[in-house]
Motif scaffolding. Sequence first.
Motif, PDB file in Angstrom:
ATOM      1  N   MET A   1     -46.040 -11.887   7.159  1.00 23.67           N
ATOM      2  CA  MET A   1     -45.925 -13.168   6.512  1.00 23.67           C
ATOM      3  C   MET A   1     -46.333 -14.245   7.505  1.00 23.67           C
ATOM      4  SD  MET A   1     -42.578 -14.724   4.761  1.00 23.67           S
ATOM      5  CE  MET A   1     -42.064 -16.252   5.461  1.00 23.67           C
ATOM      6  N   ALA A   2     -47.201 -15.127   7.101  1.00 22.45           N
ATOM      7  CA  ALA A   2     -47.663 -16.209   7.967  1.00 22.45           C
ATOM      8  C   ALA A   2     -46.594 -17.282   8.062  1.00 22.45           C
ATOM      9  CB  ALA A   2     -48.958 -16.805   7.421  1.00 22.45           C
ATOM     10  N   SER A   3     -46.382 -17.761   9.255  1.00 20.91           N
ATOM     11  CA  SER A   3     -45.379 -18.803   9.474  1.00 20.91           C
ATOM     12  C   SER A   3     -46.048 -20.160   9.417  1.00 20.91           C
ATOM     13  CB  SER A   3     -44.715 -18.529  10.817  1.00 20.91           C
ATOM     14  OG  SER A   3     -44.426 -19.689  11.492  1.00 20.91           O
ATOM     15  N   ARG A   4     -45.319 -21.160   8.953  1.00 20.05           N
ATOM     16  CA  ARG A   4     -45.877 -22.497   8.910  1.00 20.05           C
ATOM     17  C   ARG A   4     -44.973 -23.446   9.675  1.00 20.05           C
ATOM     18  NH1 ARG A   4     -44.471 -23.487   2.691  1.00 20.05           N
ATOM     19  NH2 ARG A   4     -42.467 -24.440   3.058  1.00 20.05           N
ATOM     20  N   ILE A   5     -45.530 -24.520  10.139  1.00 24.25           N
ATOM     21  CA  ILE A   5     -44.787 -25.470  10.941  1.00 24.25           C
ATOM     22  C   ILE A   5     -43.923 -26.332  10.031  1.00 24.25           C
ATOM     23  CG2 ILE A   5     -44.988 -27.452  12.480  1.00 24.25           C
ATOM     24  CD1 ILE A   5     -47.572 -26.227  13.504  1.00 24.25           C
ATOM     25  N   VAL A   6     -42.641 -26.422  10.338  1.00 22.91           N
ATOM     26  CA  VAL A   6     -41.712 -27.221   9.568  1.00 22.91           C
ATOM     27  C   VAL A   6     -41.675 -28.639  10.116  1.00 22.91           C
ATOM     28  CG1 VAL A   6     -39.297 -27.511   8.935  1.00 22.91           C
ATOM     29  CG2 VAL A   6     -40.302 -25.249   8.946  1.00 22.91           C
ATOM     30  N   ALA A   7     -41.625 -28.774  11.438  1.00 20.73           N
ATOM     31  CA  ALA A   7     -41.567 -30.086  12.080  1.00 20.73           C
ATOM     32  C   ALA A   7     -42.049 -29.941  13.511  1.00 20.73           C
ATOM     33  CB  ALA A   7     -40.141 -30.617  12.057  1.00 20.73           C
ATOM     34  N   SER A   8     -42.391 -31.053  14.130  1.00 17.29           N
ATOM     35  CA  SER A   8     -42.812 -30.997  15.525  1.00 17.29           C
ATOM     36  C   SER A   8     -41.603 -31.167  16.425  1.00 17.29           C
ATOM     37  CB  SER A   8     -43.842 -32.091  15.814  1.00 17.29           C
ATOM     38  OG  SER A   8     -43.245 -33.368  15.678  1.00 17.29           O
ATOM     39  N   VAL A  53     -38.059 -19.942  20.566  1.00 20.37           N
ATOM     40  CA  VAL A  53     -39.023 -20.279  21.610  1.00 20.37           C
ATOM     41  C   VAL A  53     -40.109 -19.211  21.612  1.00 20.37           C
ATOM     42  CG1 VAL A  53     -37.420 -21.527  23.110  1.00 20.37           C
ATOM     43  CG2 VAL A  53     -37.708 -19.092  23.421  1.00 20.37           C
ATOM     44  N   ARG A  54     -41.293 -19.612  22.035  1.00 22.57           N
ATOM     45  CA  ARG A  54     -42.377 -18.644  22.175  1.00 22.57           C
ATOM     46  C   ARG A  54     -43.202 -19.016  23.391  1.00 22.57           C
ATOM     47  NH1 ARG A  54     -47.319 -19.941  18.129  1.00 22.57           N
ATOM     48  NH2 ARG A  54     -47.287 -22.173  18.395  1.00 22.57           N
ATOM     49  N   GLN A  55     -43.917 -18.041  23.909  1.00 17.97           N
ATOM     50  CA  GLN A  55     -44.753 -18.297  25.069  1.00 17.97           C
ATOM     51  C   GLN A  55     -45.984 -19.051  24.626  1.00 17.97           C
ATOM     52  OE1 GLN A  55     -45.387 -14.982  27.655  1.00 17.97           O
ATOM     53  NE2 GLN A  55     -43.380 -15.411  28.500  1.00 17.97           N
ATOM     54  N   ARG A  56     -46.147 -20.254  25.198  1.00 23.06           N
ATOM     55  CA  ARG A  56     -47.260 -21.106  24.813  1.00 23.06           C
ATOM     56  C   ARG A  56     -47.308 -22.304  25.745  1.00 23.06           C
ATOM     57  NH1 ARG A  56     -46.992 -25.081  20.034  1.00 23.06           N
ATOM     58  NH2 ARG A  56     -48.622 -26.395  20.808  1.00 23.06           N
ATOM     59  N   GLY A  57     -48.455 -22.890  25.884  1.00 22.86           N
ATOM     60  CA  GLY A  57     -48.592 -24.126  26.647  1.00 22.86           C
ATOM     61  C   GLY A  57     -48.807 -23.885  28.128  1.00 22.86           C
ATOM     62  N   CYS A  58     -48.951 -24.971  28.839  1.00 26.47           N
ATOM     63  CA  CYS A  58     -49.284 -24.882  30.260  1.00 26.47           C
ATOM     64  C   CYS A  58     -48.069 -24.584  31.130  1.00 26.47           C
ATOM     65  CB  CYS A  58     -49.973 -26.168  30.722  1.00 26.47           C
ATOM     66  SG  CYS A  58     -49.154 -27.674  30.211  1.00 26.47           S
ATOM     67  N   ASN A  59     -46.844 -24.688  30.584  1.00 33.21           N
ATOM     68  CA  ASN A  59     -45.666 -24.435  31.399  1.00 33.21           C
ATOM     69  C   ASN A  59     -44.875 -23.217  30.957  1.00 33.21           C
ATOM     70  OD1 ASN A  59     -44.575 -25.350  33.749  1.00 33.21           O
ATOM     71  ND2 ASN A  59     -43.883 -27.294  32.930  1.00 33.21           N
ATOM     72  N   GLY A  60     -45.353 -22.496  29.956  1.00 33.64           N
ATOM     73  CA  GLY A  60     -44.737 -21.220  29.623  1.00 33.64           C
ATOM     74  C   GLY A  60     -44.106 -21.079  28.262  1.00 33.64           C
ATOM     75  N   LEU A  61     -43.191 -21.975  27.867  1.00 33.12           N
ATOM     76  CA  LEU A  61     -42.467 -21.818  26.617  1.00 33.12           C
ATOM     77  C   LEU A  61     -42.555 -23.086  25.780  1.00 33.12           C
ATOM     78  CD1 LEU A  61     -39.170 -20.249  28.018  1.00 33.12           C
ATOM     79  CD2 LEU A  61     -40.969 -19.044  26.790  1.00 33.12           C
ATOM     80  N   SER A  62     -42.468 -22.929  24.475  1.00 34.23           N
ATOM     81  CA  SER A  62     -42.373 -24.083  23.577  1.00 34.23           C
ATOM     82  C   SER A  62     -41.414 -23.720  22.445  1.00 34.23           C
ATOM     83  CB  SER A  62     -43.745 -24.477  23.022  1.00 34.23           C
ATOM     84  OG  SER A  62     -44.236 -23.483  22.167  1.00 34.23           O
ATOM     85  N   TYR A  63     -40.858 -24.744  21.824  1.00 38.32           N
ATOM     86  CA  TYR A  63     -39.912 -24.538  20.731  1.00 38.32           C
ATOM     87  C   TYR A  63     -40.645 -24.267  19.430  1.00 38.32           C
ATOM     88  CZ  TYR A  63     -36.490 -26.607  23.885  1.00 38.32           C
ATOM     89  OH  TYR A  63     -35.678 -26.870  24.951  1.00 38.32           O
ATOM     90  N   THR A  64     -40.017 -23.475  18.566  1.00 45.44           N
ATOM     91  CA  THR A  64     -40.532 -23.250  17.219  1.00 45.44           C
ATOM     92  C   THR A  64     -39.437 -23.624  16.225  1.00 45.44           C
ATOM     93  OG1 THR A  64     -39.790 -20.939  17.156  1.00 45.44           O
ATOM     94  CG2 THR A  64     -42.024 -21.352  17.959  1.00 45.44           C
ATOM     95  N   LEU A  65     -39.839 -24.210  15.120  1.00 46.58           N
ATOM     96  CA  LEU A  65     -38.929 -24.555  14.030  1.00 46.58           C
ATOM     97  C   LEU A  65     -39.502 -23.980  12.749  1.00 46.58           C
ATOM     98  CD1 LEU A  65     -38.335 -28.320  14.874  1.00 46.58           C
ATOM     99  CD2 LEU A  65     -36.732 -26.460  15.213  1.00 46.58           C
ATOM    100  N   ASP A  66     -38.667 -23.308  11.989  1.00 53.86           N
ATOM    101  CA  ASP A  66     -39.126 -22.709  10.747  1.00 53.86           C
ATOM    102  C   ASP A  66     -37.960 -22.674   9.758  1.00 53.86           C
ATOM    103  OD1 ASP A  66     -40.825 -21.510   8.959  1.00 53.86           O
ATOM    104  OD2 ASP A  66     -41.168 -19.714  10.142  1.00 53.86           O
ATOM    105  N   TYR A  67     -38.268 -22.461   8.494  1.00 53.34           N
ATOM    106  CA  TYR A  67     -37.222 -22.272   7.501  1.00 53.34           C
ATOM    107  C   TYR A  67     -36.568 -20.914   7.743  1.00 53.34           C
ATOM    108  CZ  TYR A  67     -39.254 -26.146   4.902  1.00 53.34           C
ATOM    109  OH  TYR A  67     -39.720 -27.372   4.519  1.00 53.34           O
TER     110      TYR A  67
END
Length: 130
Positions: A1-8, A53-67
């Motif tokens: 199932m594809a995830s979609r962005i809920v908010a930034s 959280v997921r591995q992403r960006g120039c410093n390693g981790l970023s937050y994820t928000l989903d339903y």
Amino acid sequence: MASRIVASAAVKAVKGRRPIQSRAALVLTPAAVNKIKEILAQNANCIGLKVGVRQRGCNGLSYTLDYAVEKGKLDEEVVQDGVRVIIDRKAQLTLLGTEMDYVETKLSSEFVFNNPNIKGTCGCGESFSV
């Protein structure tokens, strides 16, 4: 199932600020509670908001928000002021003691995580390291 962005979400390193004393893994500000209620009202078949959280960006981790449609066996659940936030099992130690806020400015509106566990952030504020 594809995830979609809920908010930034943005990252704020909390230095010199005492974390809020609470037994909850994540504390929500009144602004965050109101925005989550507004988001969840648009999707009746979800039980809350899921933070990870997921591995992403120039410093390693970023937050994820989903339903959140269901709570996983090892996921942490935070219920505050009638709002349910599910913390992904992989993000629990990273988010421990974090304050989740919602900030609106003339140029942006986003969730901001004031996280005392952060050791460094990138210049744009989207990724962090612990």
